[in-house]
Design an enzyme around this catalytic site. Structure first.
Site, PDB file in Angstrom:
ATOM      1  NE  ARG A 108      43.498  38.664  43.863  1.00 50.54           N
ATOM      2  CZ  ARG A 108      43.395  39.424  42.746  1.00 50.54           C
ATOM      3  NH1 ARG A 108      43.236  38.861  41.578  1.00 50.54           N
ATOM      4  NH2 ARG A 108      43.396  40.733  42.860  1.00 50.54           N
ATOM      5  CG  LEU A 109      41.328  31.921  46.524  1.00 50.03           C
ATOM      6  CD1 LEU A 109      41.375  31.270  47.903  1.00 50.03           C
ATOM      7  CD2 LEU A 109      39.900  31.938  45.981  1.00 50.03           C
ATOM      8  CG  HIS A 110      47.844  31.351  46.340  1.00 45.15           C
ATOM      9  ND1 HIS A 110      47.738  32.391  47.246  1.00 45.15           N
ATOM     10  CD2 HIS A 110      48.821  30.538  46.825  1.00 45.15           C
ATOM     11  CE1 HIS A 110      48.609  32.219  48.226  1.00 45.15           C
ATOM     12  NE2 HIS A 110      49.281  31.094  48.006  1.00 45.15           N
ATOM     13  CG  MET A 111      44.039  24.819  44.737  1.00 41.86           C
ATOM     14  SD  MET A 111      42.432  24.076  44.368  1.00 41.86           S
ATOM     15  CE  MET A 111      42.591  23.776  42.606  1.00 41.86           C
TER      16      MET A 111
END
Length: 193
Positions: A108-111
DNA sequence: GTTCTAGAAC
DNA sequence: GTTCTAGAAC
């Protein structure tokens, strides 16, 4: 006692337990204790193992596994990440930086939204340090620019990855080069006084 | 990503 | 002898 039986027992008690550690952010996104803020498109959670005094993650509800799945249609979404980052900074006393790991471990894309003090009991290894203080950390502005210009994010080579992770320890706030992690952690405290 | 721990480094 | 790092995890 046969220890091999334990995972099966745990699985039957808790069937929702993720099959693999790399999926655990998906659970954190649904955990009220982890969630800091939630909107129609995004969730902000506290990092389970914070590497600084403030350490949040921004994730999309949309099923995007990493920055390498982004295309031009996601520019608006990533701009929303920036708006959220701005709002979080307004509410925080600590100076924050925002960015992505070049090779993320978790799906899951995470910043990452992380304060620059880097003072935390969870900060333990050279890999932890270099993940946030070398070019392995891709600043938000750079990622947004690359996405706008190229419609995708260029993947880091495993050679670059290896090289960055073995970078000698270097304080992120001065020219000090500690011999080891305990020395670095002790040194960081002197910057926060 | 973390935990655990063998053995390298001191 | 103790501290510290780095690789396996079935």
């Amino acid at each position: 006692m046969n220890k091999r039986l334990l995972p099966a027992v745990q699985q039957s008690i808790n069937p929702k337990k993720p099959k693999h550690w790399s999926l655990s952010l998906l659970d954190s996104m649904k955990d009220p204790d982890s969630i800091v803020k939630s909107t129609e498109k995004l969730v902000v959670i506290r990092d389970k193992y914070p590497k600084a005094k403030v350490h949040y993650l921004i994730l999309p509800h949309e099923e995007i596994s990493s920055i390498y799945k982004l295309n031009h249609s996601h520019v608006k979404l990533i701009e929303d990440f920036g708006q959220m980052y701005k709002k979080i900074q307004e509410d925080e006393d600590y100076s924050l930086k925002a960015g992505f790991h070049a090779i993320p471990s978790m799906q899951r894309l995470h910043m990452h939204i992380i304060s620059t003090d880097m003072i935390s009991p969870c900060l333990k290894t050279k890999i932890h340090w270099n993940s946030f203080t070398t070019e392995f950390f891709l600043p938000y502005d750079d990622v947004l620019r690359e996405l706008k210009e190229n419609g995708s994010i260029q993947k880091m080579t495993s050679e670059s990855h290896k090289k960055l992770m073995s970078t000698e320890l270097q304080c992120n706030q001065c020219s000090y080069k500690p011999k080891n992690m305990p020395q670095l952690k002790e040194h960081l405290r002197s910057h926060s006084i």
